[in-house]
Scaffold this motif. Structure first.
Motif, PDB file in Angstrom:
ATOM      1  N   LEU A   5     -18.426   2.053  -9.052  1.00 26.96           N
ATOM      2  CA  LEU A   5     -17.521   2.302 -10.198  1.00 26.96           C
ATOM      3  C   LEU A   5     -17.293   3.707 -10.615  1.00 26.96           C
ATOM      4  O   LEU A   5     -19.124   4.521 -11.105  1.00 26.96           O
ATOM      5  CB  LEU A   5     -18.127   1.693 -11.416  1.00 26.96           C
ATOM      6  N   TYR A   6     -16.301   4.245 -11.600  1.00 27.34           N
ATOM      7  CA  TYR A   6     -16.364   5.916 -11.842  1.00 27.34           C
ATOM      8  C   TYR A   6     -15.576   5.640 -12.971  1.00 27.34           C
ATOM      9  O   TYR A   6     -14.841   4.379 -13.734  1.00 27.34           O
ATOM     10  CB  TYR A   6     -16.003   6.575 -11.088  1.00 27.34           C
TER      11      TYR A   6
ATOM     12  N   ILE B 140       0.994  -1.766  -0.309  1.00 32.69           N
ATOM     13  CA  ILE B 140       0.235  -0.337  -0.020  1.00 32.69           C
ATOM     14  C   ILE B 140       0.664   1.452   0.086  1.00 32.69           C
ATOM     15  O   ILE B 140       2.526   1.525  -0.098  1.00 32.69           O
ATOM     16  CB  ILE B 140      -0.899   0.556   1.020  1.00 32.69           C
ATOM     17  N   ASN B 141       0.473   2.830  -0.339  1.00 31.64           N
ATOM     18  CA  ASN B 141       0.843   3.809  -0.067  1.00 31.64           C
ATOM     19  C   ASN B 141       1.060   3.915   1.759  1.00 31.64           C
ATOM     20  O   ASN B 141      -0.051   4.461   1.771  1.00 31.64           O
ATOM     21  CB  ASN B 141       0.458   4.597  -1.100  1.00 31.64           C
TER      22      ASN B 141
ATOM     23  N   GLU C 185      -9.023   0.525 -10.012  1.00 31.85           N
ATOM     24  CA  GLU C 185      -9.581   1.706 -10.375  1.00 31.85           C
ATOM     25  C   GLU C 185      -8.620   2.268 -10.632  1.00 31.85           C
ATOM     26  O   GLU C 185      -7.485   2.663 -10.993  1.00 31.85           O
ATOM     27  CB  GLU C 185      -9.291   2.339  -8.923  1.00 31.85           C
ATOM     28  N   ASN C 186      -9.145   4.045 -10.690  1.00 32.48           N
ATOM     29  CA  ASN C 186      -8.488   4.410 -11.883  1.00 32.48           C
ATOM     30  C   ASN C 186      -7.479   5.481 -11.284  1.00 32.48           C
ATOM     31  O   ASN C 186      -6.620   5.661 -11.235  1.00 32.48           O
ATOM     32  CB  ASN C 186      -9.572   6.052 -12.175  1.00 32.48           C
ATOM     33  N   ASP C 187      -7.087   5.614 -10.106  1.00 31.09           N
ATOM     34  CA  ASP C 187      -6.943   6.230  -8.782  1.00 31.09           C
ATOM     35  C   ASP C 187      -5.773   5.253  -8.300  1.00 31.09           C
ATOM     36  O   ASP C 187      -5.082   5.383  -7.097  1.00 31.09           O
ATOM     37  CB  ASP C 187      -6.978   7.385  -7.644  1.00 31.09           C
ATOM     38  N   LEU C 188      -5.682   3.868  -8.320  1.00 34.11           N
ATOM     39  CA  LEU C 188      -4.923   2.360  -7.992  1.00 34.11           C
ATOM     40  C   LEU C 188      -3.884   3.027  -7.912  1.00 34.11           C
ATOM     41  O   LEU C 188      -3.046   2.962  -7.094  1.00 34.11           O
ATOM     42  CB  LEU C 188      -5.016   1.571  -9.475  1.00 34.11           C
ATOM     43  N   GLN C 189      -3.137   4.051  -8.745  1.00 30.41           N
ATOM     44  CA  GLN C 189      -2.142   4.553  -8.330  1.00 30.41           C
ATOM     45  C   GLN C 189      -1.601   5.172  -6.883  1.00 30.41           C
ATOM     46  O   GLN C 189      -0.556   4.627  -6.551  1.00 30.41           O
ATOM     47  CB  GLN C 189      -1.317   5.088  -9.776  1.00 30.41           C
TER      48      GLN C 189
END
Length: 442
Positions: free
Chosen positions: A151-152, A36-37, A174-178
């Motif tokens: 979902l987005y 994780i971050n 997810e789009n903001d997965l990074q």
């Protein structure tokens, strides 16, 4: 002292590496199988967050987390096609063109189907299909699904086939997965996050494992075709890497030497130039003792099986596609019918076949499964999909079934082309897992 591994609900897994004395080095992994971050976690811990846990998640959120974790750290090579969500797939309307023809065909969807079932893991949504001018549309059931699953725009939806007719399992990246992954390498000098996998029966039998896609996409590593794994006992095992399918294969020696079993946790730490340190944890959470096991010759001889050679005709003219030698199989002695595979002592469930012209004519003339395996395929239907694993390739094949005769159908030609099979090639097909054959060209 061994290092314990713990599981925190559906969202994260934790590895505690003892650093000496009462101190531990804590590493947390997310459902995508990577670290994780830690910065986000640190910022999120406020008084308001105290006491929150996975027990506060809704049933749908928990089901989605479980499905994501299962796809990334347990299942291997099951993703069929990806769809990036745009505004048109998220707005409230009557029809949604989610899948183009090339994608719904490989998912096994045909124009005779009136609906499909979509699920993250256990919860299922029924979505009706509308066919217009050769195009596939989904009704408002799709909107209910994406809304319930939160979902987005920009999220990537991965579709997977199942053995159940009309049921598709979906995993969301997810789009903001990074921002949720340890791309900065917090706590690591090399700046590369670790990743882990849970050994499943297919991996134990085939020695093939998919690297979590998040790891390869976010770290931009260029792995060589040969990857070295350094065990915690100092031994080094060389395995193969397929860039196209993002999998490690040729790991059966590793499985055998260290007695890796289903549910064992394998943690990979990147060192440099296609080299990883591999740590293995057992089901009870404690680290493996790394006692290498030698396979004696007598044991190896006990595993040698008598091949079941099937010679097929070059024609297949029956309307049902079950003609020729398929009918001859029905009249063959069936001593093993009714016995479970485990009852057959000193036998590995499987068969061999030499390919005839009809097998490679690109007309879906798949090989017949011998009647000695009837106890295995007796519950299969024409809607059953079988997974064939050959080298680094995994493909899904439908079956054609008529009473006690069964053969591979749609998808067989794609399998022969993908593996460059030709007339005269001899195949060994070993039934290694539920609805799964390991195929070797000998």
């Amino acid at each position: 002292m061994s290092s314990p591994a713990k599981n925190l609900g559906a969202s994260v897994s934790v590895i505690n590496n003892e650093t000496g004395g009462p101190s531990f080095n804590l590493k947390i992994f997310n459902p995508y199988g990577v670290e994780i971050n830690y910065n986000i976690v640190k910022e999120a811990v406020t008084e308001k967050d105290v006491g929150r846990s996975n027990m506060n998640l809704s049933d749908i959120e928990l089901d989605r987390l479980c499905g994501t974790l299962s796809f990334n750290v347990y299942n291997s090579g099951e993703g069929i096609c990806d769809v990036v969500l745009g505004k048109r797939l998220l707005r409230n309307t009557d029809l949604y063109e989610v899948l183009k023809k090339d994608k719904w065909e490989i998912l096994g969807i045909c124009e005779e189907m009136q609906s499909v079932r979509l699920s993250f893991k256990n919860l299922t949504w029924l979505v009706k299909l509308i066919w217009r001018d050769g195009k596939l549309f989904m009704d408002r059931g799709w909107y209910r699904f994406v809304t319930a699953g939160k979902l987005y725009k920009g999220d990537v939806v991965v579709f997977r086939k199942t053995e159940y007719y009309g049921k598709l399992v979906i995993t969301v990246f997810e789009n903001d997965l990074q921002s949720k992954c340890n791309v900065a390498g917090v706590g690591q000098r090399d700046g590369v996050m670790e990743w882990f996998k849970i050994a499943n029966p297919t991996f134990v039998c085939t020695g093939e494992m998919e690297i979590p896609r998040v790891f390869t996409q976010l770290t931009h590593l260029n792995l060589d075709s040969t990857v070295k794994l350094i065990l915690r006992d100092g031994e080094t095992v060389a395995v193969n890497f397929c860039r196209h399918r993002n999998i490690l294969f040729g790991m059966r020696k590793l499985v055998r030497l260290y007695s890796i079993e289903p549910t064992d946790v394998m943690v990979f730490t990147f060192i440099r130039d296609s080299i990883f340190v591999l740590s293995i944890f057992k089901f009870d959470g404690m680290e493996s003792k790394y006692i290498a096991v030698e396979v004696c010759k007598s044991e190896a001889m006990n595993n040698v099986r008598i091949e079941d050679i099937i010679v097929l005709s070059d024609s297949d003219q029956d309307e049902d596609g079950m003609g020729g030698d398929g009918k001859e199989n029905v009249n063959e002695p069936e001593d093993n019918i009714g016995l479970e595979p485990a009852v057959l002592q000193n036998e590995i469930l499987g068969f061999s076949v030499t390919l005839k012209p009809s097998h490679v004519d690109r007309r879906q003339h798949g090989v017949y499964i011998p009647s000695s395996m009837y106890s295995t395929y007796k519950n299969w239907t024409n809607m059953t999909n079988i997974r064939l694993i050959c080298g680094a390739k995994v493909m899904f094949i439908s079956v054609l079934r008529k009473q006690k005769v069964c053969r591979f159908g749609k998808g067989w030609s794609e399998f022969t082309v993908a593996n460059a099979l030709a007339e005269g090639d001899k195949l060994e097909l070993t039934y290694v897992d539920d609805l799964t054959f390991q195929v070797e060209v000998v």
